[in-house]
Design an enzyme around this catalytic site. Sequence first.
Site, PDB file in Angstrom:
ATOM      1  N   GLU A  60      57.448   1.819   3.430  1.00  0.00           N
ATOM      2  CA  GLU A  60      57.490   0.373   3.576  1.00  0.00           C
ATOM      3  C   GLU A  60      56.211  -0.171   4.196  1.00  0.00           C
ATOM      4  O   GLU A  60      55.768  -1.279   3.854  1.00  0.00           O
ATOM      5  CB  GLU A  60      58.697  -0.027   4.431  1.00  0.00           C
ATOM      6  CG  GLU A  60      60.052   0.246   3.806  1.00  0.00           C
ATOM      7  CD  GLU A  60      60.494   1.702   3.966  1.00  0.00           C
ATOM      8  OE1 GLU A  60      61.545   2.066   3.405  1.00  0.00           O
ATOM      9  OE2 GLU A  60      59.780   2.476   4.646  1.00  0.00           O
ATOM     10  N   PRO A 280      54.670  17.252   0.967  1.00  0.00           N
ATOM     11  CA  PRO A 280      56.049  16.977   1.401  1.00  0.00           C
ATOM     12  C   PRO A 280      56.187  15.557   1.941  1.00  0.00           C
ATOM     13  O   PRO A 280      55.258  14.991   2.512  1.00  0.00           O
ATOM     14  CB  PRO A 280      56.288  18.008   2.506  1.00  0.00           C
ATOM     15  CG  PRO A 280      55.253  19.070   2.280  1.00  0.00           C
ATOM     16  CD  PRO A 280      54.066  18.359   1.723  1.00  0.00           C
ATOM     17  N   ARG A 281      57.380  14.998   1.767  1.00  0.00           N
ATOM     18  CA  ARG A 281      57.639  13.632   2.212  1.00  0.00           C
ATOM     19  C   ARG A 281      57.556  13.498   3.730  1.00  0.00           C
ATOM     20  O   ARG A 281      57.034  12.525   4.252  1.00  0.00           O
ATOM     21  CB  ARG A 281      59.027  13.197   1.722  1.00  0.00           C
ATOM     22  CG  ARG A 281      59.477  11.810   2.193  1.00  0.00           C
ATOM     23  CD  ARG A 281      58.696  10.705   1.537  1.00  0.00           C
ATOM     24  NE  ARG A 281      59.209   9.389   1.884  1.00  0.00           N
ATOM     25  CZ  ARG A 281      58.659   8.254   1.490  1.00  0.00           C
ATOM     26  NH1 ARG A 281      57.577   8.283   0.730  1.00  0.00           N
ATOM     27  NH2 ARG A 281      59.161   7.105   1.831  1.00  0.00           N
ATOM     28  N   GLY A 325      48.977   9.580   5.631  1.00  0.00           N
ATOM     29  CA  GLY A 325      48.234   8.391   5.255  1.00  0.00           C
ATOM     30  C   GLY A 325      47.162   8.586   4.213  1.00  0.00           C
ATOM     31  O   GLY A 325      46.366   7.672   3.968  1.00  0.00           O
ATOM     32  N   GLU A 326      47.123   9.754   3.541  1.00  0.00           N
ATOM     33  CA  GLU A 326      46.069  10.012   2.559  1.00  0.00           C
ATOM     34  C   GLU A 326      46.567  10.011   1.120  1.00  0.00           C
ATOM     35  O   GLU A 326      45.770  10.218   0.205  1.00  0.00           O
ATOM     36  CB  GLU A 326      45.407  11.360   2.850  1.00  0.00           C
ATOM     37  CG  GLU A 326      44.544  11.399   4.085  1.00  0.00           C
ATOM     38  CD  GLU A 326      43.625  12.607   4.119  1.00  0.00           C
ATOM     39  OE1 GLU A 326      42.407  12.417   3.937  1.00  0.00           O
ATOM     40  OE2 GLU A 326      44.127  13.740   4.284  1.00  0.00           O
ATOM     41  N   GLU A 353      51.832   3.517  -6.999  1.00  0.00           N
ATOM     42  CA  GLU A 353      50.506   3.904  -6.514  1.00  0.00           C
ATOM     43  C   GLU A 353      49.810   4.825  -7.512  1.00  0.00           C
ATOM     44  O   GLU A 353      48.611   4.685  -7.770  1.00  0.00           O
ATOM     45  CB  GLU A 353      50.627   4.608  -5.161  1.00  0.00           C
ATOM     46  CG  GLU A 353      51.084   3.681  -4.037  1.00  0.00           C
ATOM     47  CD  GLU A 353      51.236   4.418  -2.733  1.00  0.00           C
ATOM     48  OE1 GLU A 353      51.194   5.667  -2.740  1.00  0.00           O
ATOM     49  OE2 GLU A 353      51.398   3.755  -1.695  1.00  0.00           O
TER      50      GLU A 353
END
EC number: 2.4.99.12
Length: 438
Positions: A60, A280-281, A325-326, A353
């Site tokens: 989000e 991985p999430r 964040g990548e 994305e």
Amino acid sequence: MRFFYSLIFYLALPLVLLRLLWRAIKAPAYAKRWQERFALFPKPDDGRPLICLHSVSVGETIAASPLIKRLLQDYPEHQLMVTTTTPTGSALLQERFGDQVLHVYLPYDLPDAMARFLGKLNPEILLIMETELWPNLLAACQQRGIPSLLLNGRLSERSARGYQRVSALSQPMFAALDGVYAQTSADQERFIASGAKAEHCEVSGNIKFDLQLSEELRAQAAVLRKQWQGGSEELGDVEGAEKRFIIAAASTHPGEDEIILQAFQQLLAKKPNARLLLVPRHPERFKDVARLIEASNLSMQRRSESRSLKALAEDCQVILGDTMGEMLCFFGAVDAAFIGGSLVDRGGHNMIEAAAWGLPIVTGKSCFNFAEANALLQNAGALRQVSNANELAAHWLELISNPEVARSMSDSALSVAEGNRGALDKMMMGIAAHLNKR
């Protein structure tokens, strides 16, 4: 009904805190700043009026990034407080925006905690991303005359059925919303059926299509792509070397990694120059997934340990994406994408994305969280769905063996991504209308 909900929440609070401690075992950040979860934090003393945006977690926060940028640009006379519920969401927010925004964890949905939260912030408006709705929070906003808007709202059939089972609690919650900006007409209908006022609901589209790939990001991705392809920015491409075909498996969940690794092993038997980026999430799973890769007898390089390297090791078969964040940059450095949460019954994750980078996309069958985007991409020929390792391996093999298929899917993905922008402008108009009433 909300009284009984609150009573049960108070009674269950010891279990809630135990769960927080349990999560802190694998992710120690959960044990930090726990006071904020009871709205025990210093009151902002800037003196400017405040806008509050709740973005839950990483997904989000990424989706809200264009909105945050617009709010900072359009309302410089306001403070912007962004709340999350997870440390990863907090870390990403601070990495992207630093001290431009304030941040605390959203408190537990207890009447006294929410009263303290709103009393300290006194926001002019509450903005909520997607479907993170809490009965006491919305009731407290309604009592204080604070308008609340749900942005980029989505409500799957499964979630709608869940709300219907507790309609005495959920209907007043939905009715308390002053605005609902739904991703699709189907979402809009489900929100209205769940209790939202029809005159407060409109279809805005999906803000995730408003993603803009900056020149800085494109440059970072280009450098990373050269490194992973066997060259480097300084050294150039390796002369005469066959280009590696790199596949990203993004936001994977338990039960998926094994399927993905099995499919990749099948692919390697026919295309040994393929490479897999496995992300991985959740960061607490990085070590477990590393063990799975090693157990599959695949050579691995961790992203966290290879950032300073000029090129990917020649014998590396799997890159473990163990950083935060990548992912958006990663998509710009690969040739195809698998979107996780879809080979298990989790409803899938954001494929927009990958589409914005023009990647051929594959998912599993469980995509109810992104049903509209999935349908748009699938109908355009940009996305395919698979059920098992054999089908996944066959799809990857086709992309490598038939560049025309890959190019066609790539063009279609980019066309869908570029043709569905505009949600952000609609949401900003709604925010402005409510702020002007204050």
